[in-house]
Design an enzyme around this catalytic site. Structure first.
Site, mmCIF file in Angstrom:
data_model
loop_
_atom_site.group_PDB
_atom_site.id
_atom_site.type_symbol
_atom_site.label_atom_id
_atom_site.label_comp_id
_atom_site.label_asym_id
_atom_site.label_seq_id
_atom_site.Cartn_x
_atom_site.Cartn_y
_atom_site.Cartn_z
ATOM 1 C CD GLU A 58 3.843 -13.080 0.054
ATOM 2 O OE1 GLU A 58 4.149 -11.898 -0.224
ATOM 3 O OE2 GLU A 58 4.681 -13.943 0.351
ATOM 4 C CG HIS A 59 -1.600 -10.995 -1.613
ATOM 5 N ND1 HIS A 59 -1.822 -10.287 -2.765
ATOM 6 C CD2 HIS A 59 -1.009 -12.159 -1.994
ATOM 7 C CE1 HIS A 59 -1.406 -11.010 -3.803
ATOM 8 N NE2 HIS A 59 -0.896 -12.137 -3.362
ATOM 9 C CB SER A 63 10.974 -8.478 -6.537
ATOM 10 O OG SER A 63 9.734 -8.240 -6.029
ATOM 11 C CB SER A 64 13.238 -9.854 -12.039
ATOM 12 O OG SER A 64 11.978 -10.056 -12.626
ATOM 13 C CB SER A 65 9.654 -5.695 -12.080
ATOM 14 O OG SER A 65 8.883 -5.999 -10.965
ATOM 15 C CD GLU A 113 6.132 -3.120 -10.668
ATOM 16 O OE1 GLU A 113 7.358 -2.937 -10.595
ATOM 17 O OE2 GLU A 113 5.628 -4.190 -11.054
ATOM 18 C CG ASP A 131 7.784 -6.752 -4.304
ATOM 19 O OD1 ASP A 131 7.643 -7.355 -3.231
ATOM 20 O OD2 ASP A 131 7.130 -6.992 -5.333
ATOM 21 C CE1 TYR A 159 -0.009 -8.072 -5.616
ATOM 22 C CE2 TYR A 159 -0.717 -6.016 -6.620
ATOM 23 C CZ TYR A 159 -0.042 -6.689 -5.624
ATOM 24 O OH TYR A 159 0.592 -5.981 -4.631
HETATM 25 C C1 GLA Z 1 3.862 -8.629 -5.243
HETATM 26 C C2 GLA Z 1 3.736 -7.121 -5.035
HETATM 27 C C3 GLA Z 1 3.965 -6.746 -3.571
HETATM 28 C C4 GLA Z 1 3.102 -7.597 -2.637
HETATM 29 C C5 GLA Z 1 3.214 -9.079 -2.984
HETATM 30 C C6 GLA Z 1 2.248 -9.944 -2.212
HETATM 31 O O1 GLA Z 1 5.174 -9.028 -5.023
HETATM 32 O O2 GLA Z 1 4.648 -6.445 -5.840
HETATM 33 O O3 GLA Z 1 3.719 -5.383 -3.383
HETATM 34 O O4 GLA Z 1 1.770 -7.173 -2.643
HETATM 35 O O5 GLA Z 1 2.985 -9.318 -4.365
HETATM 36 O O6 GLA Z 1 2.556 -9.930 -0.870
#
Ligand code: GLA
Length: 387
Positions: free
Chosen positions: A34-35, A126-128, A161, A173, A223
């Site tokens: 994550e991240h 990630s609906s977007s 995005e 995503d 973010y």
């Molecule tokens: C969101 C972002 C991804 C990623 C995650 C964290 O989903 O869209 O690109 O950075 O956060 O892992």
């Protein structure tokens, strides 16, 4: 809503010119890493069976009509006049993709679109990205004979995005949504975009998605702030070692160099990134070897690193993960996605799943004051045309 009702609704709205086509695009859940995507390391996401459905047909002019069964707002725009407009809400996502498809030289003209999704909105699934890739794949098939590569669809959606919507997300995503494969996760190197599929062999365990119902959408600024902090760490470390991104650091290198990061939060952000990146590789090996207990342990470490070092969890995610880990049969849990709300995942023994959901649900409600939701969706395929 089922597919035939979606089609009927489409014909009611737009009429039937005999050329309408239907597509599906999944949501994603990230198992670990994550991240990490925007720091150039490894992630391990998969596509779920929840997603966005859409019907589309071409028009003879340059009009784009956008209707969603999930939102009241209907939008009609000219393809020559696509710009971000806050009052266009959800419709900015399709508009952005159409804009960048055109800008990249791909064919696209007027169309009528109806979408409907069953991805909980604002839940960090990630609906977007799901909607972006749905539209990208529609344009690919309707106007370009399916000849646009998946990598291009991914990059255009991410660009949209980043630059149309204004969220500086990484590539994970969009990648997971379009490349998803049933019953598999993807180990993706976000620097080279080299990937491999890894079978989800979790034996007699289930992957439970737990939605805190704390929406995360207002936190996009946080973010972007984390991204800036990582860039700051990188620019300091670059004075001492030749790297292009934080994930190129081994743990040993980081431990030698962390003394140069004098602000605690900058040191912590970088620390999370370096250790999390290594955890992804270990998790992948654990999955390949069917070592579920090890996988569960890595999920737990990931969560606490995101809480203590990266600062992206919050009371709702920490509560739901804490409660999950107290239950019989749960061997690992962590937040998934950007954090600050949204969803967490848990690995729970088959026979305990019913009790797990009841107990975590009750205790979460009594601590947080509102309900959590639980999903037991399968791991599905990426974006595709359906009949
Ligand atoms: C969101 C972002 C991804 C990623 C995650 C964290 O989903 O869209 O690109 O950075 O956060 O892992």
């Amino acid at each position: 809503m089922d597919l035939s009702s979606l089609k009927q609704r489409f014909y009611m709205l737009y009429g039937n010119n005999g050329e309408s086509r239907t597509f599906f695009s999944p949501s994603r859940v990230n198992l670990i890493g994550e991240h990490i995507d925007y720091n150039g390391g490894y992630v391990l996401p998969c596509a779920t069976q929840l997603g966005t459905y859409g019907c589309v047909q071409k028009r003879d002019d340059n009009k784009i009509r956008l209707v969603s069964e999930n939102f009241e707002l209907k939008v009609e725009v000219d393809i020559e006049d696509l710009k971000y407009e806050s009052e266009h809400g959800w419709a900015n996502y399709p508009k952005g993709v159409i804009f960048f498809m055109k800008k990249n030289g791909y064919k696209v003209s007027g169309m009528d679109i109806l979408v409907w999704g069953n991805i909980p909105n604002g839940a960090g699934l990630s609906s977007s990205a799901s909607l972006e890739l749905l539209i990208a794949e529609m344009i690919n098939n309707l106007f370009n004979d399916g000849a646009i590569s998946k990598m291009d669809l991914i990059k255009i959606s991410q660009k949209s995005e980043n630059d149309f919507i204004g969220v500086k997300c990484g590539v994970m995503d969009q990648f997971a949504v379009v490349m998803g494969k049933a019953n598999n996760a993807m180990l993706l190197d976000c620097n080279s975009l080299i990937y491999k599929y890894v079978k989800i062999n979790i034996k007699d365990y289930k992957l439970v998605i737990m939605n805190t119902n704390k929406r995360r959408e207002l936190n996009d600024s946080k973010y972007n702030e984390r991204r800036d902090e990582c860039e700051k760490a990188l620019s300091i470390l670059k004075k001492h070692i030749n790297i292009d991104n934080l994930c190129q650091l081994t743990i040993e290198e980081f431990e030698k160099l962390e003394k140069y990061l004098d602000e605690d939060n900058i040191k912590n952000r970088a620390g999370h990134v370096v250790y999390e990146n290594q955890r992804v590789l270990k998790a992948c090996t654990a999955l390949e070897n069917g070592d579920i207990l090890e996988l569960g342990q890595l999920l737990i470490e990931s969560h606490y690193s995101l809480k203590n070092l990266y600062g992206v969890t919050g009371i709702e995610l920490d509560t739901i993960v804490g409660l999950a880990l107290e239950q019989d049969g749960c061997i690992g849990a962590r937040m998934t996605g950007a954090g600050f709300g949204g969803c967490a995942i848990a690995l729970v023994k088959d026979e305990d799943v019913g009790d797990f959901i009841d107990k975590v649900g009750q205790m979460y409600k009594s601590k947080i004051g509102y309900e959590a939701d639980f999903y037991l969706t399968g791991i599905g395929d990426g974006t595709k045309e359906i009949s």
